[in-house]
Write an enzyme that holds these catalytic residues in place. Structure first.
Site, PDB file in Angstrom:
ATOM      1  N   LYS A 173      52.576  40.695  52.405  1.00 22.12           N
ATOM      2  CA  LYS A 173      53.945  40.414  52.806  1.00 22.12           C
ATOM      3  C   LYS A 173      54.871  41.484  52.237  1.00 22.12           C
ATOM      4  CE  LYS A 173      55.161  36.051  52.386  1.00 22.12           C
ATOM      5  NZ  LYS A 173      55.702  34.853  51.762  1.00 22.12           N
ATOM      6  N   ASP A 225      46.468  43.991  49.760  1.00 18.74           N
ATOM      7  CA  ASP A 225      47.520  42.975  49.680  1.00 18.74           C
ATOM      8  C   ASP A 225      48.751  43.494  48.964  1.00 18.74           C
ATOM      9  OD1 ASP A 225      46.149  40.984  50.912  1.00 18.74           O
ATOM     10  OD2 ASP A 225      45.219  40.266  49.073  1.00 18.74           O
ATOM     11  N   GLY A 272      52.566  39.466  34.772  1.00 15.56           N
ATOM     12  CA  GLY A 272      51.670  39.719  33.654  1.00 15.56           C
ATOM     13  C   GLY A 272      50.929  41.034  33.796  1.00 15.56           C
ATOM     14  N   GLY A 288      44.275  41.147  45.054  1.00 19.65           N
ATOM     15  CA  GLY A 288      44.812  41.006  43.703  1.00 19.65           C
ATOM     16  C   GLY A 288      43.938  40.114  42.832  1.00 19.65           C
ATOM     17  N   GLY A 289      43.837  40.460  41.559  1.00 22.04           N
ATOM     18  CA  GLY A 289      43.093  39.628  40.617  1.00 22.04           C
ATOM     19  C   GLY A 289      41.622  39.587  40.959  1.00 22.04           C
ATOM     20  N   ASP A 290      41.066  38.378  40.991  1.00 26.39           N
ATOM     21  CA  ASP A 290      39.687  38.194  41.412  1.00 26.39           C
ATOM     22  C   ASP A 290      39.690  37.679  42.852  1.00 26.39           C
ATOM     23  OD1 ASP A 290      36.701  37.725  40.490  1.00 26.39           O
ATOM     24  OD2 ASP A 290      37.317  36.070  41.788  1.00 26.39           O
ATOM     25  N   PRO A 348      44.973  42.231  37.897  1.00 23.41           N
ATOM     26  CA  PRO A 348      46.261  41.537  37.965  1.00 23.41           C
ATOM     27  C   PRO A 348      47.484  42.437  38.088  1.00 23.41           C
ATOM     28  CG  PRO A 348      45.503  41.665  35.708  1.00 23.41           C
ATOM     29  CD  PRO A 348      44.426  42.290  36.541  1.00 23.41           C
ATOM     30  N   THR A 385      41.051  38.369  36.674  1.00 22.99           N
ATOM     31  CA  THR A 385      42.028  37.468  37.296  1.00 22.99           C
ATOM     32  C   THR A 385      43.307  37.335  36.465  1.00 22.99           C
ATOM     33  OG1 THR A 385      42.454  35.232  38.020  1.00 22.99           O
ATOM     34  CG2 THR A 385      40.886  35.450  36.223  1.00 22.99           C
ATOM     35  N   MET A 426      50.471  30.329  41.425  1.00 21.04           N
ATOM     36  CA  MET A 426      51.331  30.026  42.574  1.00 21.04           C
ATOM     37  C   MET A 426      52.208  28.802  42.301  1.00 21.04           C
ATOM     38  SD  MET A 426      48.697  30.689  45.712  1.00 21.04           S
ATOM     39  CE  MET A 426      47.243  29.996  44.978  1.00 21.04           C
TER      40      MET A 426
HETATM   41  N1  SAH Z   1      43.198  36.150  43.156  1.00 22.29           N
HETATM   42  C1  SAH Z   1      44.363  36.236  42.303  1.00 22.29           C
HETATM   43  C2  SAH Z   1      45.316  35.075  42.517  1.00 22.29           C
HETATM   44  C3  SAH Z   1      45.913  35.040  43.868  1.00 22.29           C
HETATM   45  S1  SAH Z   1      47.081  33.753  44.062  1.00 22.29           S
HETATM   46  C4  SAH Z   1      43.925  36.369  40.860  1.00 22.29           C
HETATM   47  O1  SAH Z   1      42.751  36.183  40.544  1.00 22.29           O
HETATM   48  O2  SAH Z   1      44.755  36.720  40.016  1.00 22.29           O
HETATM   49  C5  SAH Z   1      48.598  34.551  43.609  1.00 22.29           C
HETATM   50  C6  SAH Z   1      49.075  34.023  42.274  1.00 22.29           C
HETATM   51  O3  SAH Z   1      48.427  34.705  41.238  1.00 22.29           O
HETATM   52  C7  SAH Z   1      50.541  34.253  42.022  1.00 22.29           C
HETATM   53  O4  SAH Z   1      51.335  33.254  42.615  1.00 22.29           O
HETATM   54  C8  SAH Z   1      50.591  34.136  40.513  1.00 22.29           C
HETATM   55  O5  SAH Z   1      50.543  32.816  40.095  1.00 22.29           O
HETATM   56  C9  SAH Z   1      49.288  34.789  40.131  1.00 22.29           C
HETATM   57  N2  SAH Z   1      49.462  36.211  39.783  1.00 22.29           N
HETATM   58  C10 SAH Z   1      49.005  37.285  40.423  1.00 22.29           C
HETATM   59  N3  SAH Z   1      49.328  38.407  39.765  1.00 22.29           N
HETATM   60  C11 SAH Z   1      50.011  38.034  38.665  1.00 22.29           C
HETATM   61  C12 SAH Z   1      50.594  38.702  37.569  1.00 22.29           C
HETATM   62  N4  SAH Z   1      50.567  40.039  37.477  1.00 22.29           N
HETATM   63  N5  SAH Z   1      51.206  37.987  36.611  1.00 22.29           N
HETATM   64  C13 SAH Z   1      51.249  36.647  36.668  1.00 22.29           C
HETATM   65  N6  SAH Z   1      50.711  35.946  37.689  1.00 22.29           N
HETATM   66  C14 SAH Z   1      50.089  36.626  38.663  1.00 22.29           C
END
Ligand code: SAH
Length: 497
Positions: free
Chosen positions: A57, A35, A200, A88-90, A12, A118, A171
């Site tokens: 972006k 990304d 976060g 990003g994230g998962d 994240p 995530t 989102m």
């Molecule tokens: N695959 C990602 C999510 C992608 S969608 C995951 O598992 O985290 C993108 C959304 O993820 C953002 O709009 C926000 O809601 C959330 N997000 C991603 N990074 C974040 C962070 N550091 N803190 C809070 N929300 C985050």
């Protein structure tokens, strides 16, 4: 032969949340397609030769469309490359990871998936919110709050309200009002605890804790923006009690680290652990001298020296590389005594299984020279920076100690990145760490002549470094001894005032 695509979850934001498998994939990548939300520190794990393709972006250009990203992955794999798709994230949670694999599967390109931490779980966790808790919630619903421009949110609010578990919306910032309204209309209580966690897991994380009835208004007042997660449910009431991440002493503090990148590790990771937002701004780089004839000549007659004195770990490194290249090893030093200016230089010797015979009580060149003078009349070999402190040679000469000063590396100033610093300097007092006089010169040299430095606070490792700051009109504070832990202690003290 075709290559392979590894879909890797980058976590994240906090780079420490990358998995070990993800790290291994990055270290062996030939191409990485990444990304916007991916932590820049993760790209440093890539081999320098790896091709980096940003499909996210940016402020000044549009994101690469999804179909094109899919094609890039295919093209690079067909070229036989080991491709990492870093998301990003998962990668499978609202990440379109599945879509990216479709074309690869169709074309029989081998692929692997490395799940990631995530934001849906990590951002609440860093906000002190356990997403389930035996007393409060026994289910978790992760929902996208994304709506195509002008269209409705496709969220079954009624089902969420009836299920009674914790809801996490991704989102959803721009639709926050509609999300809260939807849950209220579906019968959820206006006093249900609710929170938004912005950015976060990053040092700049912010959190607004409120109730479902008031969250939208309070988040607007706090000017929260994407990326952020919205958490709704009784578990949010625990967030104050479990608020561990906002507590670190350097939280909210931006600190510039000017050490050469390769050597900044210990300082930057300690500051990061303490919650600081660390800005890497390497002001010097050490370049070992190639074909160093004077050094080779000294190495071939090491027996004629009584002492070899090292003033930096970089000097130790270059010295031993040259020794090795000349067909010698540590045994060649059995005839001389070794001095180290301070603990990290001594540590560089220890890594080569050698003990320093002398380390001065105060870790600077003046004390090193005085200490040597008490022990020897020379000759002393000084393998050090070409721009090393003149104090060392001056004091040795005054004390009648014979020495040979051999430059083993040059200190160069990258000086290409001043732009990154300007907003910081404009914003107010800027804390900058300096670990040598040369980092101060590099810092000043990287800025436009005449830049106002009165708002820079130089956090200096020792008096000589501070003296260089004063010369340029930078206010200073000096660590109680010239070590990284003492520098960190100085910063903690300054932060408490
Ligand atoms: N695959 C990602 C999510 C992608 S969608 C995951 O598992 O985290 C993108 C959304 O993820 C953002 O709009 C926000 O809601 C959330 N997000 C991603 N990074 C974040 C962070 N550091 N803190 C809070 N929300 C985050």
């Amino acid at each position: 032969m075709t290559g392979k695509v590894t879909l890797v979850g980058a976590g994240p934001g906090d780079p420490g949340l990358l998995t070990r498998k993800g790290e291994a994939a990055l270290r062996s990548a030939e191409v990485v397609v990444y990304d916007r939300l991916v932590a820049p520190e993760l790209l440093e794990l890539l081999p320098p030769t790896a091709e980096r393709i940003n499909v996210g972006k940016e402020a000044d250009h549009h994101p690469v469309p999804q179909w094109r990203t899919n094609e890039i992955l295919l093209e690079k794999a067909l070229e036989g490359k080991n491709v990492v798709r870093l998301k990003g994230g998962d990668p499978f949670l609202f990440g379109r990871g599945g879509e990216e694999l479709e074309l690869l599967a169709e074309r029989h390109i081998p692929f692997e998936v490395v799940p990631g931490v995530t934001s849906a779980l990590a951002a609440p966790a860093y906000g002190g919110i356990p997403v389930t808790h035996r007393d409060f919630a026994s289910s978790l619903h992760i929902v996208t709050g994304h709506a195509k421009a002008g269209s409705h949110l496709h969220i079954n609010f009624k089902a969420l309200a009836e299920a009674g578990g914790t809801c996490v919306f991704l989102m959803g910032v721009s639709a926050l009002e509609r999300i809260c309204g939807g849950l209220l209309d579906a019968g959820m209580g206006a006093d249900t605890p609710a929170a938004v966690v912005e950015r976060g897991t990053l040092p700049t994380q912010r959190k607004v804790v409120s109730t479902l009835g008031r969250l939208a208004e309070e988040a607007r007042q706090a000017e929260l923006h994407s990326p952020a997660v919205i958490v709704v449910g009784e578990v949010v009431s625990l967030s104050d009690r479990f608020d561990w991440f906002d507590a670190p002493p350097l939280k909210g503090r931006t600190i510039v680290v000017t050490r050469p990148k390769r050597r900044a590790g210990a300082l930057r990771s300690r500051l990061h652990e303490l919650g600081a937002d660390v800005v890497d701004y390497p002001c010097i780089e050490t370049l070992p001298r190639q074909e160093n004839l004077p050094l080779e000549e000294c190495l071939s007659r090491l027996r004629t020296f009584e002492w070899v004195a090292f003033t930096s770990s970089a000097g130790v490194e270059v010295f031993f590389d040259a020794l090795w290249r000349q067909g010698m090893d540590g045994r060649a030093l059995s005839c001389v005594k070794l001095a180290a200016i301070g603990p990290s230089t001594a540590h560089a010797l220890e890594e080569r299984h050698l003990r320093a015979d002398y380390m001065p009580p105060v870790y600077d060149t003046e004390h090193l020279a005085l200490g040597l003078a008490e022990r020897t009349k020379g000759p002393v070999l000084l393998p050090r920076a070409a721009m090393g402190s003149p104090i060392l040679s001056r004091v040795l000469a005054e004390q009648g100690v014979a020495f040979t000063d051999v430059p083993v590396y040059d200190t160069v100033f990258p000086g290409e990145h001043a732009v990154a610093l300007l907003p910081l300097l404009a914003a107010g007092e800027t804390w900058v760490t300096f670990t040598s006089a040369s980092t101060v010169r590099g810092f000043v040299g990287s800025l436009e002549p005449g830049t106002d430095l009165s708002r820079v606070l130089g956090l200096c490792i020792g008096p000589q470094t501070a003296a260089e700051c004063v010369r340029h009109g930078i206010r200073t504070r000096i660590a109680r001894e010239a070590t990284v832990p003492a520098l960190v202690e100085l910063i903690l003290n300054a932060a408490q005032e």
